[in-house]
Design an enzyme around this catalytic site. Structure first.
Site, PDB file in Angstrom:
ATOM      1  N   GLU A   1     113.112  44.970 -47.633  1.00  0.00           N
ATOM      2  CA  GLU A   1     113.409  43.600 -48.073  1.00  0.00           C
ATOM      3  C   GLU A   1     114.516  43.599 -49.133  1.00  0.00           C
ATOM      4  O   GLU A   1     114.320  43.179 -50.273  1.00  0.00           O
ATOM      5  CB  GLU A   1     112.138  42.923 -48.600  1.00  0.00           C
ATOM      6  CG  GLU A   1     111.117  42.725 -47.489  1.00  0.00           C
ATOM      7  CD  GLU A   1     109.891  41.908 -47.871  1.00  0.00           C
ATOM      8  OE1 GLU A   1     109.627  41.761 -49.075  1.00  0.00           O
ATOM      9  OE2 GLU A   1     109.204  41.417 -46.966  1.00  0.00           O
TER      10      GLU A   1
ATOM     11  N   GLU B   1     107.231  43.993 -40.160  1.00  0.00           N
ATOM     12  CA  GLU B   1     106.091  43.480 -40.936  1.00  0.00           C
ATOM     13  C   GLU B   1     105.754  42.082 -40.449  1.00  0.00           C
ATOM     14  O   GLU B   1     106.644  41.250 -40.255  1.00  0.00           O
ATOM     15  CB  GLU B   1     106.421  43.366 -42.426  1.00  0.00           C
ATOM     16  CG  GLU B   1     106.367  44.660 -43.182  1.00  0.00           C
ATOM     17  CD  GLU B   1     106.552  44.476 -44.679  1.00  0.00           C
ATOM     18  OE1 GLU B   1     106.074  43.452 -45.222  1.00  0.00           O
ATOM     19  OE2 GLU B   1     107.179  45.354 -45.291  1.00  0.00           O
TER      20      GLU B   1
HETATM   21  C1  BGP Z   1     106.223  42.213 -48.023  1.00  0.00           C
HETATM   22  C2  BGP Z   1     106.303  43.617 -48.581  1.00  0.00           C
HETATM   23  C3  BGP Z   1     105.083  44.452 -48.357  1.00  0.00           C
HETATM   24  C4  BGP Z   1     103.795  43.699 -48.266  1.00  0.00           C
HETATM   25  C5  BGP Z   1     103.877  42.329 -47.652  1.00  0.00           C
HETATM   26  C6  BGP Z   1     102.661  41.449 -47.841  1.00  0.00           C
HETATM   27  O1  BGP Z   1     107.026  41.360 -48.746  1.00  0.00           O
HETATM   28  O2  BGP Z   1     107.373  44.318 -48.005  1.00  0.00           O
HETATM   29  O3  BGP Z   1     105.085  45.510 -49.253  1.00  0.00           O
HETATM   30  O4  BGP Z   1     102.982  43.842 -49.324  1.00  0.00           O
HETATM   31  O5  BGP Z   1     104.987  41.605 -48.107  1.00  0.00           O
HETATM   32  O6  BGP Z   1     102.662  40.918 -49.133  1.00  0.00           O
HETATM   33  P1  BGP Z   1     101.409  40.955 -50.070  1.00  0.00           P
HETATM   34  O7  BGP Z   1     100.992  42.380 -50.143  1.00  0.00           O
HETATM   35  O8  BGP Z   1     101.862  40.447 -51.371  1.00  0.00           O
HETATM   36  O9  BGP Z   1     100.382  40.104 -49.430  1.00  0.00           O
END
Ligand code: BGP
Length: 467
Positions: free
Chosen positions: A173, A361
């Site tokens: 990201e 993701e």
């Molecule tokens: C993305 C990141 C991840 C992950 C995901 C979910 O932005 O790349 O590392 O954590 O989000 O977010 P969260 O864990 O805050 O629910």
């Protein structure tokens, strides 16, 4: 779905070192920027004291339990697994000349285990963390020296693992620095736009240099970028709203534009002028940027609405400040659920870049409650993933080249934004709570068997989303 995903489509799950490994000082690992963020990526930063608590210090103890976890991934039918290398395991301070052999050996073991099961590794070089020393001593990516340190790190890992890892991503990201500077680039949170964009420029150059190093050292590997693909829709059909949405989407597309075309887009030049930002771009930087990525990867969780006329209700002030959309529901954490948006993003990116895409993701963070038999019936997660994957299938039929799909957190892990264990994404439950209590035992959820069936049927078992 009558459609079958292509045979070569990669099915799997995605993780990040600091959210699963734990063992935060094992085998000479240095402290990382994540180690001083016990309240998550948007929370307060702390100095480390002996004996203080950060849930990520142990996380889900993947560092020691990886054989069991990878065996479960195999049982799920994964053909790939996305993980990140903790830079601070390889270069504990970040500016050393020689790597830490113990850190390198640890990932050898992981890749051995994946190889045993024919699971293809997809490896991120930097996922929301970097050696803390670089943030403390250099103000993170604000310093040009980091380009050299990162290139050295990248060359070391390509040399060591390039014969067995064929899918790489540079920065997770990469656009997050505009929302959370310390998490994205280890720079102080009060940095000015001038300092932020210069830090981003250094990262873009470093990413291109890593691409070059990968092409040189492991010519049959593919290396991509990684963007947070949260698209903004115009709230109304007013042309001002349409343009506003276009401008806001450029805030993340700009990264893909540079990384896939090799130069800054003209709209950014105008923006820099308006912000009073003058970047220091050397002739060598411009040359380096010309080494472009092989594919585009992105995360997809939500969409938002913007308007230049009307005030939109902002869903989560701390996060990306996405405006609410009257047609969409939100998760328990206020993230707007929009499966069709994934098809829209896939089409948009493919038309813009004409490069293969990888959804690395996507997933639902939710509280799971064990029923009377100690089981987790997570139908809400099945529905969410079904509806999103269905749209990936639609995009494939639209002619979009999609390499694969790795849902976020196939095994419960620590949330990046809130550092909670209770925000769960997994098909595999991990017995650990927000205070760090629990046996760390693993358990298959209902969604485990569902995803297994989807992979096995190559998507044929996906059902059309209910309106
Ligand atoms: C993305 C990141 C991840 C992950 C995901 C979910 O932005 O790349 O590392 O954590 O989000 O977010 P969260 O864990 O805050 O629910």
């Amino acid at each position: 779905m009558s459609f079958r995903f292509p045979n070569e489509f990669l099915w799997g799950g995605a993780t990040a070192a600091n959210q699963i490994e734990g063992a935060y000082r094992a085998d000479c690992k240095g402290l990382s920027t994540s180690d001083v963020q016990p309240f998550g990526s948007f929370g307060e930063l702390i100095g480390r004291q002996e004996g203080d608590f950060n849930i990520k210090d142990t996380a889900i103890d993947f560092y020691h339990r990886y054989p069991e976890d990878i065996a479960l991934f195999k049982e799920l039918g994964f053909t790939c697994f996305r993980l990140s290398i903790a830079w601070s395991r390889i270069f504990p301070k970040g500016d050393e000349l020689l790597p830490n052999e113990l850190g390198l050996a640890y990932y050898d073991n992981i890749f051995d285990e994946l190889e045993k099961y024919d699971i293809i590794p997809v490896v991120t070089l930097s996922h929301y963390e970097m050696p803390l020393h670089l943030a403390d001593q250099y103000k993170g990516w604000r310093s040009r020296s980091l380009i050299e340190f990162f290139e050295r790190y990248a060359r070391v890992v390509f040399t060591r693992y390039g014969h067995r890892v064929k899918h790489w991503l540079t920065f997770n990201e990469i656009n997050i620095t505009l929302h959370e500077p310390f998490t994205g680039s280890g720079v102080p949170r009060d940095s000015t736009p001038q300092q932020l964009y210069q830090a981003i420029h250094h990262q873009l150059v470093a990413s291109a240099k890593a691409v070059k190093a990968c092409h040189d050292l492991s010519p049959d590997s593919k290396i991509g970028n990684m963007m947070l693909g949260a698209i903004q829709y115009p709230l109304t059909s007013h042309p001002d709203d349409i343009f506003e949405a276009m401008q806001q989407n450029r805030e993340w597309l700009f990264f893909g534009d540079v990384q896939s075309r090799g130069y800054y887009p003209s709209y950014m030049m105008r923006k820099f002028k308006q912000l009073g930002v003058t970047l220091e771009i050397s002739a060598e930087d411009s040359e380096s940027l010309k080494e472009t990525i092989d594919f585009i990867s992105f995360s997809y969780y939500m969409t938002g609405c913007v308007s230049s006329h009307k005030k939109t209700h902002i869903l989560d002030e701390k996060m990306l400040k996405m405006g609410s959309n009257p047609y969409l529901k939100t998760t328990e954490w206020g993230w707007q659920i929009d499966p069709k948006g994934l098809r829209i993003v896939l089409n948009l990116l493919y038309e813009r870049y004409q490069k293969p895409l990888f959804v690395v993701e996507n997933g639902l963070g939710a509280v799971d409650i064990l029923n009377g038999n100690g089981e987790i019936e997570d139908d809400y997660r099945i529905d969410y993933l079904n509806d999103h994957l269905y749209q990936v299938g639609e995009a494939l039929q639209d002619g979009v080249e999609v390499m694969g799909y790795t849902c976020w957190g196939p095994i419960d892990l620590v949330s990046a934004s809130t550092a909670q264990m209770s925000k769960r994404y997994g098909f595999i439950y991990v017995d650990r709570d927000d205070k760090g209590l629990g046996s760390l035992n693993r358990k298959r959820k209902k969604s485990f068997y569902w995803y297994q069936g989807i992979i096995e049927s190559k998507g044929e078992l996906l059902t059309a989303p209910s309106e």
